[in-house]
Scaffold this motif. Structure first.
Motif, PDB file in Angstrom:
ATOM      1  N   GLU A 155       3.457   1.188  -0.801  1.00  0.00           N
ATOM      2  CA  GLU A 155       2.871   0.388   0.281  1.00  0.00           C
ATOM      3  C   GLU A 155       2.322  -0.930  -0.256  1.00  0.00           C
ATOM      4  O   GLU A 155       2.516  -1.996   0.347  1.00  0.00           O
ATOM      5  N   GLU A 156       1.625  -0.854  -1.387  1.00  0.00           N
ATOM      6  CA  GLU A 156       1.060  -2.070  -1.977  1.00  0.00           C
ATOM      7  C   GLU A 156       2.156  -3.054  -2.377  1.00  0.00           C
ATOM      8  O   GLU A 156       2.026  -4.266  -2.177  1.00  0.00           O
ATOM      9  N   THR A 157       3.260  -2.513  -2.941  1.00  0.00           N
ATOM     10  CA  THR A 157       4.361  -3.381  -3.363  1.00  0.00           C
ATOM     11  C   THR A 157       5.002  -4.065  -2.160  1.00  0.00           C
ATOM     12  O   THR A 157       5.314  -5.266  -2.202  1.00  0.00           O
ATOM     13  N   ALA A 158       5.197  -3.313  -1.083  1.00  0.00           N
ATOM     14  CA  ALA A 158       5.816  -3.875   0.123  1.00  0.00           C
ATOM     15  C   ALA A 158       4.925  -4.926   0.774  1.00  0.00           C
ATOM     16  O   ALA A 158       5.411  -5.758   1.553  1.00  0.00           O
ATOM     17  N   ASN A 159       3.632  -4.893   0.449  1.00  0.00           N
ATOM     18  CA  ASN A 159       2.689  -5.838   1.033  1.00  0.00           C
ATOM     19  C   ASN A 159       2.571  -7.135   0.219  1.00  0.00           C
ATOM     20  O   ASN A 159       1.811  -8.023   0.571  1.00  0.00           O
ATOM     21  N   LEU A 160       3.348  -7.238  -0.858  1.00  0.00           N
ATOM     22  CA  LEU A 160       3.258  -8.398  -1.734  1.00  0.00           C
ATOM     23  C   LEU A 160       4.471  -9.302  -1.592  1.00  0.00           C
ATOM     24  O   LEU A 160       5.590  -8.834  -1.393  1.00  0.00           O
TER      25      LEU A 160
ATOM     26  N   LEU B  63      -5.634  -5.012   2.031  1.00  0.00           N
ATOM     27  CA  LEU B  63      -4.981  -3.942   1.280  1.00  0.00           C
ATOM     28  C   LEU B  63      -4.997  -4.292  -0.206  1.00  0.00           C
ATOM     29  O   LEU B  63      -4.574  -5.368  -0.602  1.00  0.00           O
ATOM     30  N   ASP B  64      -5.493  -3.379  -1.032  1.00  0.00           N
ATOM     31  CA  ASP B  64      -5.589  -3.636  -2.468  1.00  0.00           C
ATOM     32  C   ASP B  64      -4.214  -3.600  -3.127  1.00  0.00           C
ATOM     33  O   ASP B  64      -3.219  -3.170  -2.523  1.00  0.00           O
ATOM     34  N   LYS B  65      -4.170  -4.020  -4.397  1.00  0.00           N
ATOM     35  CA  LYS B  65      -2.927  -3.958  -5.171  1.00  0.00           C
ATOM     36  C   LYS B  65      -3.186  -3.437  -6.581  1.00  0.00           C
ATOM     37  O   LYS B  65      -2.468  -3.766  -7.522  1.00  0.00           O
ATOM     38  N   ASP B  66      -4.219  -2.593  -6.737  1.00  0.00           N
ATOM     39  CA  ASP B  66      -4.591  -2.124  -8.064  1.00  0.00           C
ATOM     40  C   ASP B  66      -3.528  -1.225  -8.694  1.00  0.00           C
ATOM     41  O   ASP B  66      -3.302  -1.273  -9.902  1.00  0.00           O
ATOM     42  N   ARG B  67      -2.844  -0.418  -7.895  1.00  0.00           N
ATOM     43  CA  ARG B  67      -1.788   0.453  -8.447  1.00  0.00           C
ATOM     44  C   ARG B  67      -0.615  -0.375  -8.926  1.00  0.00           C
ATOM     45  O   ARG B  67      -0.006  -0.070  -9.956  1.00  0.00           O
ATOM     46  N   VAL B  68      -0.271  -1.406  -8.153  1.00  0.00           N
ATOM     47  CA  VAL B  68       0.817  -2.293  -8.564  1.00  0.00           C
ATOM     48  C   VAL B  68       0.443  -3.020  -9.851  1.00  0.00           C
ATOM     49  O   VAL B  68       1.241  -3.100 -10.793  1.00  0.00           O
ATOM     50  N   SER B  69      -0.774  -3.542  -9.912  1.00  0.00           N
ATOM     51  CA  SER B  69      -1.200  -4.297 -11.087  1.00  0.00           C
ATOM     52  C   SER B  69      -1.154  -3.423 -12.339  1.00  0.00           C
ATOM     53  O   SER B  69      -0.641  -3.840 -13.383  1.00  0.00           O
ATOM     54  N   ALA B  70      -1.708  -2.215 -12.246  1.00  0.00           N
ATOM     55  CA  ALA B  70      -1.704  -1.315 -13.407  1.00  0.00           C
ATOM     56  C   ALA B  70      -0.284  -1.035 -13.876  1.00  0.00           C
ATOM     57  O   ALA B  70      -0.007  -0.989 -15.079  1.00  0.00           O
ATOM     58  N   THR B  71       0.632  -0.880 -12.927  1.00  0.00           N
ATOM     59  CA  THR B  71       2.018  -0.555 -13.272  1.00  0.00           C
ATOM     60  C   THR B  71       2.745  -1.746 -13.876  1.00  0.00           C
ATOM     61  O   THR B  71       3.439  -1.606 -14.889  1.00  0.00           O
ATOM     62  N   ILE B  72       2.612  -2.902 -13.265  1.00  0.00           N
ATOM     63  CA  ILE B  72       3.362  -4.056 -13.789  1.00  0.00           C
ATOM     64  C   ILE B  72       2.815  -4.502 -15.142  1.00  0.00           C
ATOM     65  O   ILE B  72       3.556  -5.031 -15.975  1.00  0.00           O
ATOM     66  N   TYR B  73       1.521  -4.259 -15.413  1.00  0.00           N
ATOM     67  CA  TYR B  73       0.966  -4.598 -16.724  1.00  0.00           C
ATOM     68  C   TYR B  73       1.605  -3.744 -17.813  1.00  0.00           C
ATOM     69  O   TYR B  73       2.001  -4.254 -18.867  1.00  0.00           O
TER      70      TYR B  73
ATOM     71  N   GLY C 232      10.652 -13.701   1.159  1.00  0.00           N
ATOM     72  CA  GLY C 232       9.843 -13.906  -0.038  1.00  0.00           C
ATOM     73  C   GLY C 232       9.247 -12.635  -0.578  1.00  0.00           C
ATOM     74  O   GLY C 232       8.227 -12.676  -1.289  1.00  0.00           O
ATOM     75  N   ALA C 233       9.818 -11.470  -0.259  1.00  0.00           N
ATOM     76  CA  ALA C 233       9.293 -10.202  -0.742  1.00  0.00           C
ATOM     77  C   ALA C 233       9.329 -10.151  -2.263  1.00  0.00           C
ATOM     78  O   ALA C 233      10.193 -10.749  -2.909  1.00  0.00           O
ATOM     79  N   LEU C 234       8.377  -9.426  -2.848  1.00  0.00           N
ATOM     80  CA  LEU C 234       8.294  -9.315  -4.302  1.00  0.00           C
ATOM     81  C   LEU C 234       9.583  -8.733  -4.883  1.00  0.00           C
ATOM     82  O   LEU C 234      10.144  -9.253  -5.838  1.00  0.00           O
ATOM     83  N   VAL C 235      10.060  -7.622  -4.306  1.00  0.00           N
ATOM     84  CA  VAL C 235      11.298  -6.982  -4.760  1.00  0.00           C
ATOM     85  C   VAL C 235      12.110  -6.565  -3.546  1.00  0.00           C
ATOM     86  O   VAL C 235      11.594  -6.467  -2.425  1.00  0.00           O
TER      87      VAL C 235
ATOM     88  N   SER D  43       3.871   2.554  14.851  1.00  0.00           N
ATOM     89  CA  SER D  43       5.332   2.358  14.843  1.00  0.00           C
ATOM     90  C   SER D  43       5.705   0.916  14.509  1.00  0.00           C
ATOM     91  O   SER D  43       6.630   0.356  15.097  1.00  0.00           O
ATOM     92  N   LYS D  44       4.995   0.342  13.571  1.00  0.00           N
ATOM     93  CA  LYS D  44       5.288  -1.025  13.134  1.00  0.00           C
ATOM     94  C   LYS D  44       6.027  -0.994  11.796  1.00  0.00           C
ATOM     95  O   LYS D  44       5.622  -0.269  10.880  1.00  0.00           O
ATOM     96  N   TRP D  45       7.091  -1.782  11.709  1.00  0.00           N
ATOM     97  CA  TRP D  45       7.780  -1.965  10.430  1.00  0.00           C
ATOM     98  C   TRP D  45       6.968  -2.988   9.644  1.00  0.00           C
ATOM     99  O   TRP D  45       6.779  -4.123  10.084  1.00  0.00           O
ATOM    100  N   VAL D  46       6.480  -2.583   8.488  1.00  0.00           N
ATOM    101  CA  VAL D  46       5.496  -3.387   7.765  1.00  0.00           C
ATOM    102  C   VAL D  46       6.095  -4.001   6.509  1.00  0.00           C
ATOM    103  O   VAL D  46       7.213  -3.691   6.095  1.00  0.00           O
ATOM    104  N   GLY D  47       5.298  -4.874   5.865  1.00  0.00           N
ATOM    105  CA  GLY D  47       5.764  -5.559   4.669  1.00  0.00           C
ATOM    106  C   GLY D  47       6.346  -6.914   5.031  1.00  0.00           C
ATOM    107  O   GLY D  47       6.340  -7.333   6.192  1.00  0.00           O
TER     108      GLY D  47
END
Length: 536
Positions: free
Chosen positions: A478-483, A502-512, A273-276, A265-269
């Protein structure tokens, strides 16, 4: 006789404030349920406060208590109209049906208070009571605009944005309940216009996170609102839901963010300075269905590929983001870029096998360009893509590719120029700002949020094509909220993870792939149009 009526009235009023004691009275000797102390607090709060915000883990039993409270309100307050709202009407209907049926088994005497038979269908739930009250379902959507109920309970409120709430949901309780006696007045002591929120935790910086904080402050100031919550420890201690060993096993299998939300029950991210803007990213989740292949030659697809630097397992786990470009009729402008699928390539595959899988994906989508991060491990994948590949099962040739922006030599002469060898470090600032712009402008569209129970049996049977893309989009979120943005001394920006493991491979593939489309493909609309200057 007067004393009898006074005692009856006192009892009725006491029942409203102490519903758990009323349930103790009507509980059957066998087959009933013994309420735990936290459930008693939950029920008393829902009967006593103008608004309640409950943040509870999976397996807590919050929806059971919620529907139980609605049933009791329907009995105690004649002619009241109640509604449960959820992300879809179908989801809300299913929740009411399942929990109400369970409640009737535990407290069968309540069945005598129901008028006729409950009406349950795929998208609708309606329970009419002898008191004249009614319970039904609504959606957390614009389709609920103009509806009127006396009280509502909002399920999975963490997925709600405040603009939708203010415009469509809050006005639903605008009209209070009138008493059915001779005077027919509004009882000033009644909890008219009550709106309760129930959810597992979401992301910091979202509208609901801010609402949670505001209600917490209002509770401190004694303004009639209350906030309740717990982690998995409380229901587990009482024996509800999964056992401790089962939950700890899930902790090893789930991502840190998913476990923190669903069980701690933790609000995460990050809120600073959030990415978006997390609210704008939530609005981007509007695509209803997955697209697993190109439907015709006119459709325009591009692939983004990232080889993750995983800290959890071996460092060769790749993600492929499939982007579909939607243009105006004259093909001069891009309307939206839809991420119709995110595909994870297992880390047990070597680069040769990964290259085969990427070429298979390109073939089914007829993708016009494939953007690959050529730094570090990506260089190994680039080498394999520039070799001739064959399907490992059918031995069908998958072709040999060439790069379109460097001097790498393919294994086969005249290979198709389709790979963009991205050196991400040289364009990092522009890649990041392009993604932020796509989210802020609403040009980016992602698959909508769907719960496990929202998928049909047929969809679950075809898990990889129908269910997995939604789960991968959840992981992307989740990855985006962690950046968060990190400003560099040279004036540029880069990305920094809040939770390091926590990885960010899905975010990286998308932003590329978003950057590639925005940088080079804004005017491409024919398959042959690859004649561009690809120098950064």
């Amino acid at each position: 006789m007067e004393r009898i009526y006074i005692n009856m009235l006192s009892f009725a009023l006491g029942v409203v404030g102490f519903p758990d004691l009323f349930l103790d009275l009507i509980k059957p000797k066998t087959g009933g349920i013994n309420l735990h102390s936290d459930q008693r607090v939950y029920l008393r709060c829902i009967m006593r406060f103008v608004a309640m915000y409950g943040v509870f883990p999976r397996g807590y039993g919050k929806t059971y208590d919620e529907v139980l409270g609605m049933d009791l309100v329907a009995i105690f307050f004649p002619d009241i109209d109640l509604a449960m709202t959820a992300q879809t009407k179908e989801n809300a209907a299913e929740l009411i049906k399942d929990k109400h049926t369970e409640i009737m088994k535990h407290f069968p005497i309540l069945q005598n208070e129901i008028e006729g038979k409950e009406k349950f269908s795929k998208g609708d739930a309606e329970i009419n009571w002898k008191s004249g009250a009614k319970i039904d379902n609504l959606a957390n959507a614009q389709t609920s605009k103009g509806q009127r109920r006396k009280r509502i309970n909002i399920e999975e409120s963490a997925l709600l944005n405040d603009e939708l709430f203010q415009d469509a949901l809050k006005p639903i309780v605008e009209v209070p309940r009138y008493t059915i006696g001779r005077l027919g007045v509004v009882d000033p002591c009644e909890l008219n216009q009550q709106i309760n929120f129930f959810t597992t935790s979401g992301f910091r910086g979202s509208d609901e996170y801010e609402r949670n904080i505001k209600m917490l402050n209002d509770m401190i100031q004694l303004r009639g609102e209350i906030v309740l919550g717990s982690s998995w420890f409380l229901p587990c201690w009482y024996g509800r839901g999964s056992t401790k060993s089962q939950i700890l096993k899930k902790k090893k299998e789930m991502s840190p963010i998913a476990f923190a939300q669903n069980y701690e029950s933790k609000w995460v991210g990050c809120s600073d300075g959030a990415l978006v803007d997390i609210n704008k990213l939530m609005i981007c989740r509007s695509l209803v269905s997955v697209q697993n292949k190109a439907m015709n030659d006119e459709e325009e697809f591009y692939l983004g590929v990232d080889v993750a630097r995983s800290q959890n397992s071996s460092n060769n786990q790749s993600s492929v983001s499939v982007a579909k470009v939607i243009r105006t009729k004259d093909k001069t402008k891009i309307i939206t870029i839809d991420i119709v699928n995110i595909i994870n390539i297992p880390n047990i595959l070597n680069f040769t096998a990964q290259a085969c899988r990427i070429k298979q994906i390109q073939r089914v989508y007829n993708a016009r360009g494939v953007v690959v991060d050529g730094n570090g491990l990506g260089a190994g994948l680039i080498d394999e893509l520039l070799k001739e590949s064959f399907d490992p099962i059918t031995k069908e040739p998958l072709g040999c590719w060439d790069t379109i922006n460097d001097d790498n030599q393919p294994e086969v002469q005249d290979a198709i120029k389709i790979v963009y060898n991205l050196k991400a470090q040289t364009a990092q600032s522009k890649i990041v700002t392009t993604f932020i712009d796509m989210v802020d402008s609403g040009k980016l569209r992602l698959l909508q949020k769907r719960g496990i129970n929202d998928f049909t049996e047929k969809e679950n049977d075809n898990f990889i094509d129908s269910v997995a893309p939604f789960l991968e989009t959840d992981a992307f979120f989740e990855e985006t909220a962690n950046l968060k943005l990190k400003h560099l001394p040279n004036g540029g920006v880069t990305l920094e993870k809040v939770v390091k493991k926590l990885d960010k491979d899905r975010v990286s593939a998308t932003i590329y792939v978003l950057w590639f489309i925005n940088e080079f493909c804004r005017d491409i609309y024919n398959n042959s149009d690859y004649d561009f200057d690809f120098d950064i």
